[in-house]
Write an enzyme that holds these catalytic residues in place. Structure first.
Site, mmCIF file in Angstrom:
data_model
loop_
_atom_site.group_PDB
_atom_site.id
_atom_site.type_symbol
_atom_site.label_atom_id
_atom_site.label_comp_id
_atom_site.label_asym_id
_atom_site.label_seq_id
_atom_site.Cartn_x
_atom_site.Cartn_y
_atom_site.Cartn_z
ATOM 1 N N GLY A 14 0.837 -1.193 0.000
ATOM 2 C CA GLY A 14 0.000 0.000 0.000
ATOM 3 C C GLY A 14 0.870 1.240 0.000
ATOM 4 N N PRO A 15 0.265 2.415 0.179
ATOM 5 C CG PRO A 15 -1.264 4.150 0.535
ATOM 6 C CD PRO A 15 -1.173 2.653 0.346
ATOM 7 C CG MET A 16 5.147 6.401 2.519
ATOM 8 S SD MET A 16 6.105 7.913 2.386
ATOM 9 C CE MET A 16 6.346 8.333 4.118
ATOM 10 C CE LYS A 20 4.103 0.260 3.150
ATOM 11 N NZ LYS A 20 3.513 1.587 3.398
ATOM 12 C CD GLU A 89 9.730 1.299 4.688
ATOM 13 O OE1 GLU A 89 9.419 1.409 3.483
ATOM 14 O OE2 GLU A 89 9.283 2.032 5.581
ATOM 15 C CD GLN A 91 9.602 0.452 -0.035
ATOM 16 O OE1 GLN A 91 8.897 -0.485 0.289
ATOM 17 N NE2 GLN A 91 9.933 1.406 0.827
ATOM 18 C CB CYS A 148 -11.260 14.345 0.571
ATOM 19 S SG CYS A 148 -10.873 12.657 0.068
ATOM 20 C CB CYS A 184 -8.391 9.616 -2.322
ATOM 21 S SG CYS A 184 -9.095 11.165 -2.901
ATOM 22 C CB CYS A 187 -7.076 14.437 -3.036
ATOM 23 S SG CYS A 187 -8.745 14.759 -2.432
#
Ligand code: ADP
Ligand code: ZN
Length: 190
Positions: A14-16, A20, A89, A91, A148, A184, A187
């Site tokens: 997922g994103p930061m 995770k 981490e 990646q 948002c 998102c 945004c």
């Protein structure tokens, strides 16, 4: 003695800020409670908490970990009795991590890999896509969009820098929470 079992790969992506590391810590803590032998590895580039021998989540949870710079060090540092291997981490380890994970799975270990699915410019972040495809289970998490409050599957770099290569780590920015924001789909481009 470690019981011979089938390997199992779970990828947490997922994103930061999506949790995770929190999820990785939750799972390795449970494995430790079950008296499994656990080893967690993290990339030495992440100096958020100095040279601490622990992985930390943004909310302050932590677990013992070993700092490494190359995927191959996982096999060198692996104890014969280790049953569960956590890699945070992911990646930052590049494609070499794929062979290392395959080796761990062949030897019957449970492998938990957590990492960014995408870079800050929304490019798939190797080796995560391959690991997600190889996995027995993929846990895809989202963060909260800071603009948002919606589901954020991206993170955006909000500090301006020249010569940015989103596939390379910028050590001055790794883990700096003021440099990236969860966003998102709508945004992201604001
Ligand atoms: P990751 O490893 O995915 O970067 P962490 O597990 O380190 O995430 O941290 C998750 C924690 O970050 C959440 O439990 C929450 O306390 C905090 N947090 C900060 N900003 C956000 C956000 N925008 N969305 C969700 N959680 C956030
Ligand atoms: Zn939004």
């Amino acid at each position: 003695m470690r019981k011979k079992q089938a390997g199992f790969l779970e990828v947490i992506a997922g994103p930061m800020y999506c949790g995770k590391t929190e999820e990785l810590i939750r799972q390795v803590k449970r494995a430790a409670i079950a008296k499994k032998h656990v080893q967690v590895f993290k990339h030495a580039i992440d100096t958020r908490y100095g040279k601490a021998k622990r992985v930390y989540s943004h909310a302050g949870l932590s677990f013992l970990s070993e700092r490494i710079t190359k995927a191959s060090q996982i096999l060198k540092k692996l104890h014969p009795e280790t049953e569960v291997v956590g890699i945070d981490e992911a990646q930052w380890f590049g494609d070499n991590l794929i062979l290392v994970v395959e080796h761990l799975l062949k030897s019957g270990r449970r492998v938990l890999v957590s990492g960014l699915a995408l870079t800050f410019d929304r490019t798939p972040f190797a080796p995560m896509p391959t690991l997600m495809a190889m996995a027995d289970k993929v846990t895809k998490l989202s963060a909260i969009c800071v603009l948002c409050g919606g589901e954020a599957i991206f993170h955006k770099r909000i500090v301006k820098q020249s010569n940015i290569d989103p596939l390379l780590a910028d050590p001055s920015l790794v883990g700096r929470s003021d440099a990236y924001e969860a966003r998102c789909r709508i945004c992201f481009s604001k």
